[in-house]
Design an enzyme around this catalytic site. Structure first.
Site, mmCIF file in Angstrom:
data_model
loop_
_atom_site.group_PDB
_atom_site.id
_atom_site.type_symbol
_atom_site.label_atom_id
_atom_site.label_comp_id
_atom_site.label_asym_id
_atom_site.label_seq_id
_atom_site.Cartn_x
_atom_site.Cartn_y
_atom_site.Cartn_z
ATOM 1 N N CYS A 131 11.077 4.377 -2.607
ATOM 2 C CA CYS A 131 10.653 3.675 -3.824
ATOM 3 C C CYS A 131 11.732 3.877 -4.887
ATOM 4 C CB CYS A 131 9.265 4.135 -4.276
ATOM 5 S SG CYS A 131 9.157 5.856 -4.779
ATOM 6 N N ASN A 143 10.767 8.209 -6.461
ATOM 7 C CA ASN A 143 10.317 9.233 -5.497
ATOM 8 C C ASN A 143 9.388 10.269 -6.145
ATOM 9 O OD1 ASN A 143 11.585 11.854 -3.355
ATOM 10 N ND2 ASN A 143 10.201 10.239 -2.767
ATOM 11 N N CYS A 196 6.067 8.783 -7.258
ATOM 12 C CA CYS A 196 4.734 8.137 -7.173
ATOM 13 C C CYS A 196 4.495 7.550 -5.778
ATOM 14 C CB CYS A 196 4.585 7.040 -8.225
ATOM 15 S SG CYS A 196 4.773 7.609 -9.931
ATOM 16 N N ARG A 197 5.000 6.351 -5.527
ATOM 17 C CA ARG A 197 4.590 5.611 -4.328
ATOM 18 C C ARG A 197 5.082 6.218 -3.024
ATOM 19 N NH1 ARG A 197 7.074 0.166 -6.293
ATOM 20 N NH2 ARG A 197 8.466 1.731 -7.201
ATOM 21 N N SER A 198 6.404 6.415 -2.893
ATOM 22 C CA SER A 198 6.887 6.880 -1.582
ATOM 23 C C SER A 198 6.430 8.301 -1.264
ATOM 24 C CB SER A 198 8.401 6.705 -1.423
ATOM 25 O OG SER A 198 9.133 7.520 -2.289
ATOM 26 N N ASP A 228 4.432 -0.817 -8.632
ATOM 27 C CA ASP A 228 4.839 0.430 -9.275
ATOM 28 C C ASP A 228 3.763 0.865 -10.275
ATOM 29 O OD1 ASP A 228 6.054 2.477 -10.593
ATOM 30 O OD2 ASP A 228 7.955 1.420 -10.914
HETATM 31 P P1 4NP Z 1 7.931 5.400 -8.043
HETATM 32 O O1 4NP Z 1 7.562 5.194 -9.590
HETATM 33 O O2 4NP Z 1 9.129 4.513 -7.783
HETATM 34 O O3 4NP Z 1 6.712 4.912 -7.342
HETATM 35 O O4 4NP Z 1 8.208 6.875 -7.858
HETATM 36 C C1 4NP Z 1 8.499 5.393 -10.617
HETATM 37 C C2 4NP Z 1 8.776 6.673 -11.043
HETATM 38 C C3 4NP Z 1 9.678 6.885 -12.072
HETATM 39 C C4 4NP Z 1 10.291 5.801 -12.677
HETATM 40 C C5 4NP Z 1 10.009 4.513 -12.243
HETATM 41 C C6 4NP Z 1 9.110 4.311 -11.213
HETATM 42 N N1 4NP Z 1 11.192 6.003 -13.747
HETATM 43 O O5 4NP Z 1 11.708 5.005 -14.293
HETATM 44 O O6 4NP Z 1 11.473 7.155 -14.091
#
Ligand code: 4NP
Length: 167
Positions: free
Chosen positions: A21, A24, A26-28, A133
């Site tokens: 993702c 790294n 939240c989703r993955s 997201d």
């Molecule tokens: P993820 O979510 O891709 O599902 O881990 C996010 C976590 C952090 C950020 C964006 C999306 N960020 O911009 O810091």
């Protein structure tokens, strides 16, 4: 519905899969934890390795987002061992299958190929979509992600069981 075939294992004794993702946190990592739990239940931990990373490096070394961790904990999963890692292109060579959470992640991976797909290509209910997201939204987004991840992880593990039986 017939799920897409998994790309074949390069080593017939083991399968390596990674989930990607953006951050790294939240989703993955949620998919990583759920897939590893389903693999344990299927007795496949010796034969399948699953990990995760993010295309962005902002959170490297840090834990899961607290909302992702709380959602997992509420559903009986342990999120505490996760530490965020950043994707690097050479990691593709170490994996039989690379699963992107959304189309932006897929583009960052160089686009679709035999071994690079969207995670939800394997969603048995609503295949081919993105895992949205949840980072900038509310807690509902994390529940929605977990529901998509749980049903898709079950389908992926069933496909892995078939793939490993066949090899
Ligand atoms: P993820 O979510 O891709 O599902 O881990 C996010 C976590 C952090 C950020 C964006 C999306 N960020 O911009 O810091």
């Amino acid at each position: 519905m017939t799920p897409p075939a998994l790309p074949p294992a390069r080593d017939p004794d083991r399968y390596t899969l990674t989930v990607v993702c953006l951050g790294n946190i939240c989703r993955s990592p949620m998919a990583d934890v759920v897939l590893n739990r389903r693999l344990e239940e299927a007795g496949l931990t010796d034969r399948v390795r699953v990990d995760s990373s993010g295309t962005g490096g902002w959170h490297v070394g840090g834990p899961m987002d607290p909302r992702a961790a709380a959602t997992l904990a509420a559903h009986g999963y342990d999120s505490t061992r996760h530490r965020a890692r950043q994707w690097a292109p050479e990691r593709a060579e170490d994996h039989d299958l690379v699963l992107a959470m959304d189309r932006s992640n897929l583009a960052d991976l160089g686009g679709r190929s035999d071994r690079v797909r969207l995670f939800r290509d394997f969603d048995p209910v609503d295949p081919g979509g993105e895992v949205p997201d949840p980072y900038y939204g509310g807690d509902d987004g994390f529940e929605e992600v977990l529901a998509m991840v749980e049903r898709t992880a079950a389908a992926i593990v069933a496909a892995l069981q078939r793939e490993l039986r066949a090899s």
